[in-house]
Design an enzyme around this catalytic site. Structure first.
Site, PDB file in Angstrom:
ATOM      1  N   ASP A  36      16.276   1.197   9.586  1.00 41.83           N
ATOM      2  CA  ASP A  36      14.822   0.955   9.515  1.00 41.83           C
ATOM      3  C   ASP A  36      14.245   1.256  10.898  1.00 41.83           C
ATOM      4  OD1 ASP A  36      12.686  -0.963   7.718  1.00 41.83           O
ATOM      5  OD2 ASP A  36      12.309  -0.749   9.889  1.00 41.83           O
ATOM      6  N   ASN A  53       1.953   5.386  13.495  1.00 34.90           N
ATOM      7  CA  ASN A  53       0.831   5.746  12.622  1.00 34.90           C
ATOM      8  C   ASN A  53      -0.497   5.311  13.240  1.00 34.90           C
ATOM      9  OD1 ASN A  53       2.228   6.974  10.548  1.00 34.90           O
ATOM     10  ND2 ASN A  53       2.623   5.043   9.491  1.00 34.90           N
ATOM     11  N   HIS A  86      -1.244   9.155  10.634  1.00 38.33           N
ATOM     12  CA  HIS A  86      -0.229   9.192   9.570  1.00 38.33           C
ATOM     13  C   HIS A  86       0.513  10.522   9.534  1.00 38.33           C
ATOM     14  CE1 HIS A  86       1.354   8.349   5.497  1.00 38.33           C
ATOM     15  NE2 HIS A  86       1.204   7.074   5.890  1.00 38.33           N
ATOM     16  N   ASP A 103       4.411  11.235   9.674  1.00 40.10           N
ATOM     17  CA  ASP A 103       5.179  12.041   8.707  1.00 40.10           C
ATOM     18  C   ASP A 103       6.098  13.016   9.433  1.00 40.10           C
ATOM     19  OD1 ASP A 103       4.016  10.770   6.633  1.00 40.10           O
ATOM     20  OD2 ASP A 103       2.777  12.455   5.943  1.00 40.10           O
ATOM     21  N   GLU A 122       9.971   4.110   5.948  1.00 40.58           N
ATOM     22  CA  GLU A 122      10.597   4.565   7.199  1.00 40.58           C
ATOM     23  C   GLU A 122      12.005   3.993   7.270  1.00 40.58           C
ATOM     24  OE1 GLU A 122      10.046   1.186   7.112  1.00 40.58           O
ATOM     25  OE2 GLU A 122      10.102   1.046   9.314  1.00 40.58           O
TER      26      GLU A 122
HETATM   27  P1  GH3 Z   1       9.728  -3.097  12.124  1.00 37.94           P
HETATM   28  O1  GH3 Z   1      10.375  -2.400  11.049  1.00 37.94           O
HETATM   29  O2  GH3 Z   1      10.334  -2.797  13.436  1.00 37.94           O
HETATM   30  O3  GH3 Z   1       9.629  -4.562  11.874  1.00 37.94           O
HETATM   31  O4  GH3 Z   1       8.242  -2.571  12.242  1.00 37.94           O
HETATM   32  P2  GH3 Z   1       7.567  -1.524  11.305  1.00 37.94           P
HETATM   33  O5  GH3 Z   1       6.201  -1.259  11.835  1.00 37.94           O
HETATM   34  O6  GH3 Z   1       8.416  -0.335  11.187  1.00 37.94           O
HETATM   35  O7  GH3 Z   1       7.594  -2.271   9.966  1.00 37.94           O
HETATM   36  P3  GH3 Z   1       6.632  -2.357   8.747  1.00 37.94           P
HETATM   37  O8  GH3 Z   1       7.409  -2.501   7.480  1.00 37.94           O
HETATM   38  O9  GH3 Z   1       5.615  -3.412   9.024  1.00 37.94           O
HETATM   39  O10 GH3 Z   1       5.906  -0.996   8.674  1.00 37.94           O
HETATM   40  C1  GH3 Z   1       6.488   0.180   8.218  1.00 37.94           C
HETATM   41  C2  GH3 Z   1       5.511   1.254   8.426  1.00 37.94           C
HETATM   42  O11 GH3 Z   1       6.012   2.535   8.099  1.00 37.94           O
HETATM   43  C3  GH3 Z   1       4.241   1.028   7.650  1.00 37.94           C
HETATM   44  C4  GH3 Z   1       3.833   2.369   7.149  1.00 37.94           C
HETATM   45  O12 GH3 Z   1       2.566   2.772   7.627  1.00 37.94           O
HETATM   46  C5  GH3 Z   1       4.884   3.288   7.713  1.00 37.94           C
HETATM   47  N1  GH3 Z   1       5.273   4.246   6.706  1.00 37.94           N
HETATM   48  C6  GH3 Z   1       5.956   4.004   5.584  1.00 37.94           C
HETATM   49  N2  GH3 Z   1       6.089   5.165   4.887  1.00 37.94           N
HETATM   50  C7  GH3 Z   1       5.477   6.124   5.614  1.00 37.94           C
HETATM   51  C8  GH3 Z   1       5.295   7.530   5.420  1.00 37.94           C
HETATM   52  O13 GH3 Z   1       5.711   8.124   4.444  1.00 37.94           O
HETATM   53  N3  GH3 Z   1       4.631   8.208   6.381  1.00 37.94           N
HETATM   54  C9  GH3 Z   1       4.130   7.575   7.481  1.00 37.94           C
HETATM   55  N4  GH3 Z   1       3.498   8.315   8.373  1.00 37.94           N
HETATM   56  N5  GH3 Z   1       4.304   6.276   7.679  1.00 37.94           N
HETATM   57  C10 GH3 Z   1       4.967   5.540   6.781  1.00 37.94           C
HETATM   58 MG    MG Z   2      10.278  -0.550  10.448  1.00 36.95          MG
HETATM   59 MG    MG Z   3      10.432  -0.991   6.911  1.00 36.24          MG
END
Ligand code: GH3
Ligand code: MG
Ligand code: MG
Length: 434
Positions: free
Chosen positions: A290, A298, A303, A307, A333
């Site tokens: 993760d 982002n 965004h 990506d 992610e």
């Molecule tokens: P941590 O895991 O370290 O606790 O923090 P984090 O910020 O990574 O965790 P969180 O689950 O809060 O956020 C995950 C983020 O990943 C939120 C979302 O905007 C981003 N994300 C998820 N899928 C995609 C994607 O396909 N493209 C982009 N650009 N961002 C994505």
């Molecule tokens: Mg994360």
């Molecule tokens: Mg996550």
């Protein structure tokens, strides 16, 4: 990450519905059918033609026999002591009859003739050595003596013809014709051997020609059908490949999607479980990844930039594993690596290599140089576990543990952090160079 449900899919057998395999089966069936049709047609034509040859030979044998009996009636048919007429021939009459018969039979393709009395005794034959013998066991002769004609095509190695010459490898139609007195009284029989060898080539030619023409026709029809079916098959295969790709890959990063990576993990576990050896080879290792604080990327760069970072991460993670390991996108992610036959130690080594490849150098995207880190949870399947869910749960717990310990590290489920990419005292999480 934590609390995510694992969807398992049963193993598919893609080959069953593979259009190329279906096409190959179609070709095999068509070829077998062509061979079967040609064999049956060839045999059928042979039978019809041979039947015709036998029928013609039988007709001429019957005519010859009728004329012969009519001409030699006075000599052959005699009243017996009981007053009934029978076939009798005295020894002194044989040479004369033999001479006349040979002269009479010369224009016909007759190679041998036998005359039987009602008790199956050979009273005359063009082969003088058998005159006087009885042929009681001869079923066909018995049928003739009961009033029926009987013809059969036979191949003889050698036959002594009427000119006393040995001829070899001869096809003869042997016909038994009853000798009748009045309308239905049978007093003897004549067996006539008609040489039909001359028709052999003719039959062979007719059969060969028919089989070739039929074969070429079938081949032409089949080739046209094959081309049509192949065109449709190729189109179907292309669509199927596209669908397969859509169903198994993640559209953003191009690596396996969640469903496919889980499916592969499941298949891998079943493969190693089927193996009799209970060795290290029989475990499946997992690395759940993760990205740390990905939201910030982002939020800070948009965004689209996020990506692009995910695409580069996927490329790097894939490059860090062995040829037979697989990496997929598990969630937004999050990534999952499946390592067949890897011990926990080996999984840890790969996890550390992945951490290094992610955090070791910045990611250059859209004019930005971004330092990114990730948290890695590792686990392996245990003896007795029949599905991947427990190991995935342990990997998820280990990932949670890595997050709790300050991110940017590899953790096992029941242990402390193994290694961090940032040095002691360094700030955890993505560097603020983004
Ligand atoms: P941590 O895991 O370290 O606790 O923090 P984090 O910020 O990574 O965790 P969180 O689950 O809060 O956020 C995950 C983020 O990943 C939120 C979302 O905007 C981003 N994300 C998820 N899928 C995609 C994607 O396909 N493209 C982009 N650009 N961002 C994505
Ligand atoms: Mg994360
Ligand atoms: Mg996550």
């Amino acid at each position: 990450m934590r609390g995510k449900t694992v969807t398992l899919r049963s193993g598919e057998t893609p080959s069953r519905n593979n259009p190329e395999i279906l096409l190959r089966q179609l070709v095999a069936i068509a070829l077998v059918s062509i061979v079967a049709i040609l064999s049956l047609a060839g045999y059928g034509i042979y039978r019809v033609y041979a039947g015709q040859v036998i029928a013609n030979a039988e007709t001429s044998a019957i005519h010859v026999s009728e004329v012969l009996v009519a001409q030699e009636r006075g000599l052959l048919l005699e009243k017996g002591e009981d007053g009934g007429i029978g076939v009798v021939l005295r020894a002194e009459e044989i040479p004369d009859l033999d001479r006349r018969l040979r002269r009479f039979l010369r224009p016909f393709s007759i190679v041998k003739i036998k005359i039987f009395s009602a008790d199956s005794t050979i009273v005359y034959s063009t082969d003088p050595t058998i005159i006087g013998l009885r042929d009681e066991e001869n079923v066909r002769l018995r049928r003739a003596l009961s009033g029926q004609n009987d013809s059969q095509l036979v191949n003889r190695d050698r036959v002594l013809d009427l000119a006393e010459e040995q001829i070899i490898d001869v096809d003869v139609v042997e016909t038994y014709v009853p000798i009748r007195v009045g309308l239905d009284r049978v007093v003897g029989a004549i067996e006539i051997y008609v040489d039909v060898t001359g028709y052999r080539e003719e039959i062979r030619e007719v059969v060969t020609r028919t089989v070739i023409v039929l074969g070429l026709t079938l081949l032409a029809v089949f080739s046209c059908s094959f081309l049509v079916v192949r065109k449709a098959t190729l189109q179907l295969k292309t669509v199927q490949d596209q669908l397969q790709k859509l169903a198994t890959t993640d559209p953003l990063t191009g690596i396996f999607n969640r469903r496919e990576i889980l499916d592969r993990a499941d298949r891998e576990l079943h493969r190693v479980r089927r193996s009799r050896l209970r060795s290290l080879e029989n475990v499946v290792g997992f690395i759940m990844i993760d990205m740390d604080h990905f939201k910030r990327i982002n939020d800070s760069f948009g965004h689209q930039c996020g990506d692009a970072v995910l695409c580069e991460l996927a490329r790097r993670l894939k490059g860090a594993v062995r040829g037979y390991d697989v990496v997929g996108r598990y969630g937004g992610e999050e990534f999952l690596a499946v390592l067949p036959g890897a011990s926990l130690e080996q999984v840890r080594v790969v996890g550390e290599r992945m951490l290094e490849t992610v955090a070791g150098r910045p990611i250059e995207v859209m004019g930005q140089s971004l330092s990114v880190t990730g948290s890695f949870g590792i686990a392996v399947t245990r003896t007795g576990e029949d599905d991947i869910e427990p190991a995935l749960r342990r990997a998820d717990e280990a990932l949670y543990r890595a997050k709790m310990k300050g991110r940017n590290r590899v953790c096992g489920a029941e242990e402390g952090p193994v290694r961090t990419a940032v040095q002691d005292g360094e700030k955890e999480g993505p560097e603020e160079t983004m």
